[in-house]
Design an enzyme around this catalytic site. Structure first.
Site, PDB file in Angstrom:
ATOM      1  N   ASP A  38     -32.250 -32.446 -38.860  1.00 46.08           N
ATOM      2  CA  ASP A  38     -31.877 -33.708 -39.514  1.00 46.08           C
ATOM      3  C   ASP A  38     -30.464 -33.613 -40.081  1.00 46.08           C
ATOM      4  O   ASP A  38     -30.010 -32.539 -40.471  1.00 46.08           O
ATOM      5  CB  ASP A  38     -32.892 -33.989 -40.641  1.00 46.08           C
ATOM      6  CG  ASP A  38     -32.873 -35.439 -41.068  1.00 46.08           C
ATOM      7  OD1 ASP A  38     -32.155 -36.256 -40.457  1.00 46.08           O
ATOM      8  OD2 ASP A  38     -33.577 -35.764 -42.037  1.00 46.08           O
ATOM      9  N   HIS A  55     -24.694 -36.167 -33.239  1.00 48.50           N
ATOM     10  CA  HIS A  55     -25.763 -35.715 -32.331  1.00 48.50           C
ATOM     11  C   HIS A  55     -25.215 -34.693 -31.329  1.00 48.50           C
ATOM     12  O   HIS A  55     -25.887 -33.732 -30.974  1.00 48.50           O
ATOM     13  CB  HIS A  55     -26.370 -36.910 -31.584  1.00 48.50           C
ATOM     14  CG  HIS A  55     -27.100 -37.861 -32.489  1.00 48.50           C
ATOM     15  ND1 HIS A  55     -27.988 -37.434 -33.448  1.00 48.50           N
ATOM     16  CD2 HIS A  55     -27.079 -39.227 -32.583  1.00 48.50           C
ATOM     17  CE1 HIS A  55     -28.476 -38.476 -34.098  1.00 48.50           C
ATOM     18  NE2 HIS A  55     -27.941 -39.571 -33.595  1.00 48.50           N
ATOM     19  N   LEU A 149     -38.643 -16.132 -24.931  1.00 49.52           N
ATOM     20  CA  LEU A 149     -38.755 -17.209 -25.929  1.00 49.52           C
ATOM     21  C   LEU A 149     -39.219 -18.520 -25.287  1.00 49.52           C
ATOM     22  O   LEU A 149     -38.710 -18.922 -24.238  1.00 49.52           O
ATOM     23  CB  LEU A 149     -37.375 -17.444 -26.569  1.00 49.52           C
ATOM     24  CG  LEU A 149     -37.277 -18.663 -27.492  1.00 49.52           C
ATOM     25  CD1 LEU A 149     -37.879 -18.367 -28.856  1.00 49.52           C
ATOM     26  CD2 LEU A 149     -35.834 -19.114 -27.663  1.00 49.52           C
TER      27      LEU A 149
HETATM   28  C1  FPP Z   1     -31.845 -36.736 -36.964  1.00 50.15           C
HETATM   29  O1  FPP Z   1     -30.611 -36.881 -37.606  1.00 50.15           O
HETATM   30  C2  FPP Z   1     -31.616 -36.241 -35.614  1.00 50.15           C
HETATM   31  C3  FPP Z   1     -32.073 -36.828 -34.488  1.00 50.15           C
HETATM   32  C4  FPP Z   1     -32.895 -38.028 -34.478  1.00 50.15           C
HETATM   33  C5  FPP Z   1     -31.716 -36.281 -33.164  1.00 50.15           C
HETATM   34  C6  FPP Z   1     -31.744 -34.809 -33.076  1.00 50.15           C
HETATM   35  C7  FPP Z   1     -31.126 -34.376 -31.823  1.00 50.15           C
HETATM   36  C8  FPP Z   1     -30.336 -33.296 -31.709  1.00 50.15           C
HETATM   37  C9  FPP Z   1     -30.032 -32.400 -32.821  1.00 50.15           C
HETATM   38  C10 FPP Z   1     -29.767 -32.895 -30.404  1.00 50.15           C
HETATM   39  C11 FPP Z   1     -30.862 -32.567 -29.468  1.00 50.15           C
HETATM   40  C12 FPP Z   1     -30.404 -31.740 -28.382  1.00 50.15           C
HETATM   41  C13 FPP Z   1     -31.087 -31.581 -27.251  1.00 50.15           C
HETATM   42  C14 FPP Z   1     -30.621 -30.568 -26.313  1.00 50.15           C
HETATM   43  C15 FPP Z   1     -32.255 -32.375 -26.858  1.00 50.15           C
HETATM   44  P1  FPP Z   1     -30.184 -38.318 -38.101  1.00 50.15           P
HETATM   45  O2  FPP Z   1     -29.461 -38.999 -36.995  1.00 50.15           O
HETATM   46  O3  FPP Z   1     -31.370 -39.075 -38.603  1.00 50.15           O
HETATM   47  O4  FPP Z   1     -29.212 -37.947 -39.258  1.00 50.15           O
HETATM   48  P2  FPP Z   1     -29.003 -38.757 -40.609  1.00 50.15           P
HETATM   49  O5  FPP Z   1     -30.312 -38.704 -41.357  1.00 50.15           O
HETATM   50  O6  FPP Z   1     -27.925 -37.993 -41.288  1.00 50.15           O
HETATM   51  O7  FPP Z   1     -28.589 -40.142 -40.241  1.00 50.15           O
END
Ligand code: FPP
Length: 264
Positions: A38, A55, A149
């Site tokens: 997050d 992201h 893994l």
């Molecule tokens: C939440 O942060 C994050 C997500 C909804 C997406 C997570 C995805 C990745 C970390 C990349 C994934 C990589 C692969 C290879 C599949 P948020 O956008 O809600 O952050 P915020 O709360 O600060 O707005």
């Protein structure tokens, strides 16, 4: 001179990490670590960048953390990459997120294969865009025989949805007479969940200062140790993972019972 000092500092940090890794490996390691990644949006906002930049940086952290978890000797790493609720986000953000598995696996799959990593996915695969599904299925097929893994992506995943689907399947079997209701047990439900065959997570990490589960592995986390950090996911690094593992190793897991000395 400055460059020399920076290099020396970097060397010290990596040596410390190396030592800590060695020490941690002498104790009980968590077999399965699950992470709610997050804070990508806030990371981007702090830099006046679009959310998708966060992201993308988050994807780079996935690479770093997968590599390190494998080196440490963790058996399974489950990453919450997209929830069933994330479809509510702006269309462009969803499209970008759906391109990330492709980009990640497009560049990193050869290394995952070489490192003996097995890629898995939990979530509703069929309602993913065709290009996302293709990239994930290809990675699962190419790594199916690997026994290092397990890198398990929770993609289009929701825990309540997972439990409902499992209950529906069991209910169908009871209805058509292939199962009697008294054979329903915790073990049976485990076999109908998307984590079938995986050990329950020993350690759950959530980044970015939020302290909730957000419909993630509600059944499987019943006895999991929880670890929260204010660090935003794109800033999360090997030292943060070590800190979480070290904290886990100091915990006294009792599973509702008592241990050793406490029994007397
Ligand atoms: C939440 O942060 C994050 C997500 C909804 C997406 C997570 C995805 C990745 C970390 C990349 C994934 C990589 C692969 C290879 C599949 P948020 O956008 O809600 O952050 P915020 O709360 O600060 O707005």
């Amino acid at each position: 001179m400055l460059k020399k000092l920076i290099r020396r500092k970097q060397q010290t940090i990596s040596t410390n990490l190396y030592d800590r890794k060695k020490l941690a490996q002498q104790e009980q390691l968590p077999n399965h670590i699950a992470i709610i990644m997050d804070g990508n949006g806030r990371w981007a906002k702090k830099r006046a960048l679009p959310r998708i930049a966060g992201h993308h940086e988050g994807m780079m952290t996935v690479k770093k953390i997968t590599r390190f978890a494998n080196e440490v000797g963790i058996k399974a790493l489950t990453l919450y990459a997209f929830s069933t609720e994330n479809w509510k986000r702006p269309k462009l953000e969803v499209e970008f997120l759906m391109r990330l598995p492709e980009e990640f696996l497009g560049t990193y799959l050869p290394e995952l294969i070489e490192q003996n990593v097995q890629v898995k996915m939990m979530g509703n695969l069929d309602s993913l865009p065709a290009h996302t599904k293709k990239a994930v299925v290809n990675a699962m097929e190419k790594t199916a025989a690997n026994d290092g893994l397990i890198l398990n992506f929770a993609l289009n995943y929701g825990s309540r949805d997972e439990i409902v689907q499992a209950v529906q399947q069991i209910a169908c079997e009871v209805k058509n007479g292939t199962r009697s209701a008294d054979t329903i047990s915790e073990e049976l439900l485990n076999d109908y969940l998307m984590t079938k065959g995986l050990p329950e997570p020993d350690l759950l990490i959530r980044t970015s200062g939020e302290v909730r589960l957000s419909n993630f592995m509600l059944w499987q986390l019943a006895y999991t140790e929880l670890w929260f950090t204010d660090t935003l996911w794109p800033d999360f690094d090997e030292a943060c993972l070590m800190e979480a593992i070290e904290s886990y190793q100091k915990r006294n897991r009792r599973y509702g019972g008592l241990k050793g000395e406490e029994v007397k």
